[in-house]
Design an enzyme around this catalytic site. Structure first.
Site, PDB file in Angstrom:
ATOM      1  N   ASN A  22      -2.695  -5.296   9.871  1.00 47.27           N
ATOM      2  CA  ASN A  22      -3.731  -4.886  10.834  1.00 47.27           C
ATOM      3  C   ASN A  22      -4.031  -5.997  11.836  1.00 47.27           C
ATOM      4  OD1 ASN A  22      -6.661  -5.981  10.432  1.00 47.27           O
ATOM      5  ND2 ASN A  22      -5.781  -5.817   8.378  1.00 47.27           N
ATOM      6  N   GLU A  33       0.840  -1.207   0.000  1.00 46.41           N
ATOM      7  CA  GLU A  33       0.000   0.000   0.000  1.00 46.41           C
ATOM      8  C   GLU A  33       0.875   1.258   0.000  1.00 46.41           C
ATOM      9  OE1 GLU A  33      -2.774   0.472   3.375  1.00 46.41           O
ATOM     10  OE2 GLU A  33      -2.236   2.586   3.323  1.00 46.41           O
TER      11      GLU A  33
END
Ligand code: F3S
Length: 277
Positions: free
Chosen positions: A216, A122
């Site tokens: 995450n 990302e």
């Protein structure tokens, strides 16, 4: 032993959306893993013929390509468009946002600071939208040696902790005259983190379900562990050990943003069985 699910856990909006897109795409290939979850990727391959390429360099004669939730680098996007590939964009809108911000702000002459892991896909993607100077950092000290422009714009990797982002922002405010701050941390992560923390404070054992390469999920695990030392990060029910639950009264469960419900369900079922002994 009681079992309690965190108030918010598992698939986020971006992942649900990407999976829907992939399921509807028919025979297509994703550039990089669509989401950080090996079992869900297998399910998509077996049931919907969705293949996974390692990265954009692996693209050869595929006609239909799906861009994963993390997005891809701008130069790859341009090249694939030039090759007339059919591109199906499953980039999460929370990732598209910092890409657009970085492009716009660097166009306007701002130095760009990205708070994130430089190797994360990302971040690589977001970084690729900068036209001028761009720095990817995890700690303010990494900027010590750099003479920043008087105009700086700062964004964060979507899955980072707000407290650490604030440290970077604080540092930049002391270094540059104009700092444009864009809080690009996504709510899904925050909601899952807050709910896991709340549950971990009262649980005797916490089980966090998710891919071990998912940023995450790892973050969720660390938060949980800081409140409940008996926290375990598992990818599926096979990793569960009965001994963990000995003399425990409350087992809390949470799951990373790319963990599918069917995996969570199997984990819960196995813990339910154990809790009856
Ligand atoms: Fe998107 Fe946030 Fe999920 S960035 S993919 S909604 S964790």
């Amino acid at each position: 032993m009681r079992i309690e699910m965190a108030k918010s856990y598992g698939f986020c909006f971006g992942v649900k959306r990407a999976i829907k897109i992939a399921e509807n795409a028919g025979e297509a290939s994703t550039i990089g893993e669509l989401i950080h979850n090996a079992e869900e990727i297998n399910r998509l391959r077996q049931n919907f013929g969705v293949k996974t390429l390692k990265d954009a360099s692996e693209v050869s004669d595929e006609k239909k390509l799906i861009i994963r939730t993390h997005g891809i680098q701008k130069e790859d996007l341009t090249r694939l468009r030039e090759q007339n590939k059919e591109l199906i964009d499953a980039t999460c809108p929370f990732v598209t946002k910092p890409q657009q911000i970085v492009e716009k702000m660097s166009d306007e002459g701002y130095d760009i600071v990205i708070f994130g892991d430089s190797n994360h896909p990302e971040v690589k993607g977001v970084k690729s939208y900068a036209k001028g100077r761009v720095f990817v950092v995890l700690e303010p000290s990494e900027l010590d040696e750099i003479k920043l422009n008087s105009k700086v714009a700062v964004v964060s990797q979507t899955t980072k902790k707000i407290e650490n982002f604030v440290k970077i922002v604080d540092y930049l405010m002391q270094k540059s005259r104009e700092v444009r701050i864009f809080n690009t941390i996504c709510n899904a992560t925050l909601e899952n983190q807050e709910a896991a923390a709340k549950l971990a404070k009262k649980a005797d054992i916490m089980i966090i379900v998710g891919g071990k390469n998912s940023s995450n999920t790892k973050q969720l695990f660390l938060i949980s562990q800081s409140f409940c030392k008996d926290s375990y990060l598992i990818e599926n029910e096979d990793e569960i050990e009965q001994i963990w639950f000995k003399n425990k009264n409350l087992c809390g469960i949470s799951a990373g943003a790319s963990t599918p419900d069917w995996i969570i369900k199997k984990v819960v079922e196995k813990i339910e069985k154990i809790s009856k002994f």
